[in-house]
Write an enzyme that holds these catalytic residues in place. Structure first.
Site, PDB file in Angstrom:
ATOM      1  N   GLY A   8       0.570  -1.326  -0.437  1.00 16.21           N
ATOM      2  CA  GLY A   8       0.229   0.240  -0.115  1.00 16.21           C
ATOM      3  C   GLY A   8       0.759   1.087  -0.010  1.00 16.21           C
ATOM      4  CB  THR A   9       0.091   4.997  -0.450  1.00 12.01           C
ATOM      5  OG1 THR A   9      -0.997   4.507  -0.288  1.00 12.01           O
ATOM      6  CG2 THR A   9      -0.071   5.868  -1.956  1.00 12.01           C
ATOM      7  CB  SER A  46      -0.046  -9.691  -2.449  1.00  6.92           C
ATOM      8  OG  SER A  46      -0.316  -8.624  -2.811  1.00  6.92           O
ATOM      9  N   GLY A  72      -3.416  10.721   1.460  1.00  9.36           N
ATOM     10  CA  GLY A  72      -4.613  10.331   2.317  1.00  9.36           C
ATOM     11  C   GLY A  72      -5.090   8.490   2.642  1.00  9.36           C
ATOM     12  CB  CYS A  96      -2.139  12.278   7.881  1.00 12.74           C
ATOM     13  SG  CYS A  96      -3.577  11.487   7.355  1.00 12.74           S
ATOM     14  CG  HIS A 113      -3.036  15.566   5.211  1.00 15.79           C
ATOM     15  ND1 HIS A 113      -3.068  15.535   4.166  1.00 15.79           N
ATOM     16  CD2 HIS A 113      -3.086  14.778   6.161  1.00 15.79           C
ATOM     17  CE1 HIS A 113      -3.463  14.669   3.934  1.00 15.79           C
ATOM     18  NE2 HIS A 113      -3.805  13.920   5.151  1.00 15.79           N
ATOM     19  CG  ASN A 160      -0.090  12.583   3.568  1.00 15.46           C
ATOM     20  OD1 ASN A 160       0.419  14.037   2.407  1.00 15.46           O
ATOM     21  ND2 ASN A 160      -1.159  12.047   2.420  1.00 15.46           N
TER      22      ASN A 160
END
EC number: 1.2.1.11
Lengths: 358, 358, 358, 358
Positions: B14-15, B41, B184, B152, B249, B336
């Site tokens: 993920g990010t 995965s 985010g 965040c 942000h 963030n």
């Protein structure tokens, strides 16, 4: 039915001027008669003088009009003059037009604080027209007068505030945060390098305008109708930012009322939904069906989806909820170049026609 | 000098997981040992399992690591486990890891309100580590423990608030408005049709998180170091919006202190500028040079220009000015996915190493 | 004057479906009678089933329509069925509707290469309707038939190509480069993290579609009107990219004619400007005033400024100039969800009504 | 190891000038000694004179440098002068510097077509330095000389073309379509109203530059090393557009070779991957690890993800495939203000140092 009035547009080549042209091109009351712009543009046809940035084309009968310099002698046949001039030149030019006994609707900040000039949002304080007899007397005019628009962000804010004030009495505190579209800065305006993948947390002079203007618009006329009673009990704290949006200012607002207890959210929604204005009663062509549109989805209003509703003349309000710090909070959206600028001027002028002032 | 610890990363595709990988790829304390992701995965190499969205390439020694399922037995050699898991799966998985006596740094909301789990922003409340002996006792652990990151937006907010609280005493009211970056929301996250030429005035659950988390982070430990004393005197009102910005942000904040008179703007700037944190004193590798960067230009901080300063681990603060409604107002910017997510976890872990907890 | 036909819309909750609803809400020939969508939406009112992403609101009489499953028995009262279904489901559903003797206008790719189904751009090849008697015979139908739309980028391309082919004879080589809007990918479609501050130089399957479809649309019917003669002499090389634009595909085109010498630029402009189509001759309500709009400014056409011209049903063409490699080159713009999708289907249906086929 | 050279930067406050400052702030060969800008900026400190738009801060030792006017007498101590001046002033100023026997690296178009001035892309045609003895003789110089950069889009294009030409012989036809970032237009540059939700299909003068420059860069020196043999057999057709991307020009390229049959795609990939340049052999500090990066994913290269690779000094190439009209086609990405501007100049200067010319 009213007979057609001849109108002039000052600053016709700018972003607000272009909106005036679209709004007035097929108007039942008004006919575009003369266009004014800077000496750089004067003498050219409108088509060659302007950098047209609208998604509708230039109305064909306007393309070939020859742009004039902004002096009253060139506009003396006009029953109404709409000004989209920038503040750095509006001061002298608009006053010269007024003193030539012309009717002037201004979008600039220069005369907004003038003690005899109304600061008018058409769906909020059209009753401020009652000062016009005194204004004419003050300036020695027979038929001319001047009306100023509010700042685009103020315009959006005062519509729901007026509804709330009428229903729940005076407000003591207002905290407002704006996310303003780039069209509000005109053309060329905001450089793309400043706003792509970015937000700019500052717009010069904007917060001061908002903090002042609310008090004049929501205040009343003095008893003798010769001045304005600015709100004393209402304090406004504004933060203004620029976002990568083409049109439509979004505002987050928290409000505290002087008198408690705070209204329920249902009562607030009800008051906002039922709000109506004199512009509507007068059946003005550009009056929105209702001045406030309620959006009930959790993530609305949004600029791209809601700014064109009611031809950009209404304010969308959503997310009404309790504020843990003040009393209530909500989100609003106003189309900054329609109701927030040219649309207010045109609707103000329609009201003046309906009241027999033009 | 510390010897190298083996780390595992949950939610590695993920990010937030991608940020963990970049932060840990050449870290003096930590070595990436195991990557975990969903069963979709697991079994693939990292390179084929992830949709890499960073502007730096995947570190070459990570590309060929085989992704594992998120069960503690696969991570038992890890000295530290960083979790970037989404809240819908983090609850069960992170608890299973904790009960296996592993050290878990979580980015999810699930255990933020747990009475024995710290909600920690590394440059604000590292002293909350003092509850770890009690947490271990509570869960029957020898070496494992759990630390959660804050949301965040909360993370950015509490850094200057902590400085202000230390200097000027408790705050009674805080009004905060956020303009949050699309990263985010993870990937695929926000559809482009929702955010191009637009602002979305709502992020599900975000306002409630901010209104709660400030009180836990800025509060102290109970005297017996077995619980948290949430702030009682501080009320927070948050409005959260999504803007077309990739990272960073931006937050507009108004603050009222319990005790008057309000500090001067110079005093506020001075306090913010001089603020330092334990992370710095402990010479942690990822500690920012200073937790707060002051931007003095009128139109700063801005996401695109300021988010990468101090490797995204500092909070930029500008536009400090009086608030007509509360006492003072200012603008802040937090990266963030760095300080606001993966960067906090890694710095929290560095502090734990420095304190001998790992 | 034609009597009103009842229409059904399949895929009514998607982006193309939403455009169908706006185009058909107040249509002189058609009345929205039934809406179809996936089983997830069936049974709900349209308002609750759809995520409406248009800047005009849902027509009020459509909001409360109950969405049906996409089976022909639910649509048997419909004189026309417009389908905005995705290719993964369109194959089976549209064939089931056709075999139920319904009239189907499809936006999917599934039947575009069918040897008896026209691939039709209304301002280009409406004469392909002449195959309908054979198509009905082939499928054993009395009144039903199927027409497919072209791919949105192909649609924009073939309009000026048809004008050029009619005037200057066959083309041997075409090189086309597209910059396509995000709305072409539907909703949620393109993640914002992929397209903000970015261009994606690939759209799956798009180049193949363009390279094939030109030959079918610009080819003729066989003499016996039972098949299509695809162009043999014309080779197309397409490169397709995605850009951060909401609506409107921009295409850069180079063309080489079989026969020399190449026409002058004036001759090309003249031919494009004078081009007209059968849809116009038949006075179809949604026919553009002219199928091609010439933009003479050096920096036009542009998506934001030109996509809405002629209600999105025309193709804007500008920058006609010699190509050093092929013969001529130019830039075109097509509104991808209007002429490029729903607008083509509706205009195709208007033509069918005018021809007495419905 | 080389001793440190003093450098001057002309146009230091512009976007290219800012990139020069970041590239040279900690350079092993060069020390920033003098900054030049327009008379409006001269006399101010750099910090007050510039509108800094980079995401890294101004290097601290540069902030307080006093900006000088762009006259050679102010720069006579400089061993190298880098110019980021705009074309409208670069012509006179750069020639005055050259005639004062200074070494000038120019980013402007003014001397690109000069018969004794190289048009140099450092990873392509560094052998054009062989004309410098003749250039010095021509202008009567002892140590000074002038090198020009190519246009940013040309720069990206010629790197893979050089590799292909070396391997497969001369090219007869090239069709190239660019999607160029806004930073290429400087600051304030492109107004946001022109580019948000939009693409502009025209950049003044850009196509002509590309169509000319390829022939000079990929051509050789004349036998007597006193002039350039421009390619005669290669025709280029360019279409240039502006897209809402901050940095990074994306280009779609089709190529036809003089000699058939066309190479296989594997052969093309292999040639591109193995391409190396003199800059690398000379171990220049800013030389990319390899001049060409191959991206094998179907949807790459992309500006946001690939522009920073190899510090913006390589060209990313992907999507190599057969072209139905010419022989092969592919997509490339170049960072327009790094390799495409300041990065080329600095690397060109490094090569000159390595060759003993400075």
């Amino acid at each position: 039915m009213v007979s057609t009035k001849k109108v002039g547009i000052l600053g016709a080549t700018g972003t607000v001027g272009q909106r005036f042209i679209l709004l007035l091109a097929n108007h039942p009351y008004f006919t575009i008669h003369a266009l004014g712009a800077s000496s750089r543009s004067a003498g050219k046809t409108y088509k060659t003088a302007t950098k047209w940035k609208q998604s509708q084309p230039i109305p064909s009968h306007v393309e070939q009009l020859v742009v004039k310099p902004c002096v009253s002698s060139e506009f003396k046949e006009c029953d109404v003059v709409f000004s989209g001039l920038d503040a750095d030149v509006a001061g002298d030019i608009e006053m010269e037009f007024l003193k030539a006994d012309l009717v002037v609707f201004s979008n600039a900040k220069n005369y907004r604080r003038d003690p005899v000039v109304p600061l008018m949002v058409p769906t909020v304080n059209a009753q401020h027209y009652d000062i016009i007899p005194h204004q004419r007397q003050h300036y020695g005019l027979k038929k001319g007068f001047m009306i100023t628009n509010a700042n685009c962000s103020t315009t959006g804010l005062v519509v729901p505030l007026k509804a709330l004030q009428d229903a729940f009495g005076p407000m003591s505190h207002i905290v407002v945060h704006t996310q303003q579209a780039i069209s509000g800065a005109g053309y060329p305006g905001v450089p793309s390098l400043d706003i792509l993948d970015n937000v700019v947390p500052y717009i010069s002079g904007e917060e001061e305008k908002m903090e002042y203007e609310v008090g004049k618009i929501l205040g009343g006329l003095s008893k003798d109708q010769q001045g304005f009673d600015l709100l004393k009990e209402t304090v406004v704290s504004a933060t203004c930012t620029r976002v990568p949006v083409l049109d439509g200012h979004l505002e987050s607002v928290s409000v505290k009322f002087v008198n408690g207890p705070p209204p329920s959210m249902d009562a607030v929604y009800d008051v906002l939904e039922r709000y109506s204005s004199e512009a509507d009663a007068l059946q003005c062509p550009l009056a929105p069906q209702s001045p406030i549109i309620i959006t009930k989805e959790a993530d609305r209003p949004q600029p791209r989806l809601d700014r064109e509703l009611h031809r950009g003349q209404a304010v969308s309000v959503g997310r009404v909820r309790p504020c843990p710090v003040l009393d209530i909070k909500f989100t609003l959206l106003v189309h900054n170049t329609l109701l927030g600028a040219a649309g207010s001027s045109v609707l103000n002028a329609e009201i003046a026609v309906a009241k027999g002032l033009i």
